[in-house]
Design an enzyme around this catalytic site. Sequence first.
Site, PDB file in Angstrom:
ATOM      1  N   HIS A   1      -6.688   2.817   2.352  1.00 55.84           N
ATOM      2  CA  HIS A   1      -7.804   3.435   1.609  1.00 55.84           C
ATOM      3  C   HIS A   1      -7.477   3.631   0.126  1.00 55.84           C
ATOM      4  O   HIS A   1      -7.857   4.631  -0.476  1.00 55.84           O
ATOM      5  CB  HIS A   1      -8.207   4.778   2.242  1.00 55.84           C
ATOM      6  CG  HIS A   1      -8.702   4.648   3.645  1.00 55.84           C
ATOM      7  ND1 HIS A   1      -9.987   4.295   3.951  1.00 55.84           N
ATOM      8  CD2 HIS A   1      -8.073   4.811   4.829  1.00 55.84           C
ATOM      9  CE1 HIS A   1     -10.134   4.248   5.271  1.00 55.84           C
ATOM     10  NE2 HIS A   1      -8.975   4.546   5.822  1.00 55.84           N
TER      11      HIS A   1
ATOM     12  N   ASN B   1     -14.966   7.314   8.818  1.00 57.13           N
ATOM     13  CA  ASN B   1     -15.153   5.910   8.461  1.00 57.13           C
ATOM     14  C   ASN B   1     -16.633   5.559   8.569  1.00 57.13           C
ATOM     15  O   ASN B   1     -17.428   6.362   9.072  1.00 57.13           O
ATOM     16  CB  ASN B   1     -14.366   5.003   9.414  1.00 57.13           C
ATOM     17  CG  ASN B   1     -12.895   4.888   9.017  1.00 57.13           C
ATOM     18  OD1 ASN B   1     -12.533   5.044   7.859  1.00 57.13           O
ATOM     19  ND2 ASN B   1     -12.056   4.619   9.991  1.00 57.13           N
TER      20      ASN B   1
ATOM     21  N   TYR C   1      -1.995  12.893   7.143  1.00 53.63           N
ATOM     22  CA  TYR C   1      -2.752  12.927   5.886  1.00 53.63           C
ATOM     23  C   TYR C   1      -2.119  13.894   4.895  1.00 53.63           C
ATOM     24  O   TYR C   1      -1.861  13.543   3.737  1.00 53.63           O
ATOM     25  CB  TYR C   1      -4.232  13.255   6.141  1.00 53.63           C
ATOM     26  CG  TYR C   1      -4.989  12.001   6.481  1.00 53.63           C
ATOM     27  CD1 TYR C   1      -4.672  11.281   7.637  1.00 53.63           C
ATOM     28  CD2 TYR C   1      -5.965  11.478   5.659  1.00 53.63           C
ATOM     29  CE1 TYR C   1      -5.317  10.102   7.952  1.00 53.63           C
ATOM     30  CE2 TYR C   1      -6.619  10.295   5.961  1.00 53.63           C
ATOM     31  CZ  TYR C   1      -6.287   9.613   7.107  1.00 53.63           C
ATOM     32  OH  TYR C   1      -6.919   8.435   7.402  1.00 53.63           O
TER      33      TYR C   1
END
Length: 482
Positions: A55, A128, A338
Amino acid sequence: MGKEKKLTTAAGIPVPDNQTSLTAGERGPTLMQDHYLLEKLAHFNRERIPERVVHAKAAGAFGTFTVTNDITKYTKAKIFSEVGKKTEVLGRFSTVAGEKGSADTVRDVRGFALKFYTEEGNWDMVGNNTPVFFIRDAIKFPDFIHSQKRDPETNLRSDTMQWDFWSLVPESLHQVTILFSDRGIPLGIPYMNGYGSHTYSFINAKNERFWVKFHFKTMQGIKCMTQEEGDRLAGENPDYHTGELFNAIAKGDFPKWKLHVQIMTEEEALKYKINPFDLTKVWPHKDYPLIEVGIMEMNRNPENYFADIEQAAFSPANVVPGISFSPCKMLQARIFSYADAHRYRLGGNFERLPVNAPHATKVENPYQRDGLMRFDNNGGKGPNYEPNSFGGATEDPSHKEPPLKIYGDADRYEQKRGVDDDYVQPGDLFRLMTAEQQQLLIKHIAGSLKKVPKEIQERMVGHFTRADKAYGEGVAKAIGLK
Ligand code: NDP
């Protein structure tokens, strides 16, 4: 005219000359004491931070989320507390596999990351544009991403690596079918849906838990690009989606999405025909219809891309009271990975950067101190340990979640229900496509699969055939396989 702005060094000292460096004589070498020149070059060398492994390429914008329907029987989250309530939101819309400068109009899944600045802290929905994912267990994630990135020898993307992985991991078939469908290249960011993808939980004021899926449906309508148009724009204007979003917002053409949820009770989840926490599955709408929640509008462009979008750090760990996790193995791993990626990318104090700092909860954890780039008052003179006798912040047990019942033995489970589990939903998707959409799907797959070794082609055709006979036969014919 306002007062003329004076250039200074980073330490605020006036700069006498920003055009010529200091030398020993007119033709002599540069002097070390030209500290302004040294600072300028040294800072320039440090402008890049590590790009995201996935990403990396994205556009972003700020906006508003407005509640349109009461769902307080499912969740006590204050963002949903009353119809008409508005909350500020940040969105970051990315491709997955390409690097930071890569083309926008490629066939790829799109990231759909949202940060809601709620009154009880930030809720990040890091989703997503597809409701499922290629794998259901994060232990496969680094391998999967390696197969989509560059060949270690040639530094080229490789159709063989991609299809080799997919052919050996049939749980990817559902996402592969979506990726190669007519929806694989959105016309633009406003024309795609966003999905929370994982199952999450809602907790209501009575402390009851419900399982929930989030769907942000585009109000502009799904619009897609042909492969040929995507290929052309990737050369002519690689930043097409980024530019189109910025320009639309700049001229007041604000894209909107309608948020819906699907709700499943804890009891239903125990006996539902599919594992409701499997990220390669959707919950069919006829069993779990969409319930409207609100409208999200993107209406403000970032003022500075690096500060607002590159430094934005989204994490599925950021849930607020009334919204929580599920046993989805991919979600469980993302709760770790993350925030960990941002600690590496931005440093341990990344949540204090302006774009990441909560807007409404002014009291932040005063027991987290120090660390690189701590630029606020670092918790001031208040106590730096807890419990303490000096009025420091304390926990709030009212936010304790109901216990989650766990069954069985600790082991490494595949988490499937039934032998054909990986093939039913890809087949359902193929069967709901029109004949024209099926032909496009087969054409897109063949365009890539025809470049790979026969052994991998045969394995893939086997998977397509198990999903639907016509799917397998169509691909086999298109790549010239008997
Ligand atoms: P429904 O007929 O109720 O819904 C079909 C769904 O498929 C719609 O949400 C539609 O999106 C979506 N869709 C259509 N074409 C594509 C495509 N090329 N790529 C991705 N999504 C597409 O069926 P079910 O709920 O029973 O699900 C059947 C299949 O639909 C699933 O196996 C799954 O592949 C797909 N799907 C299901 C979703 C769900 O949450 N149930 C969500 C998305 C896809 P839209 O309404 O925007 O046109």
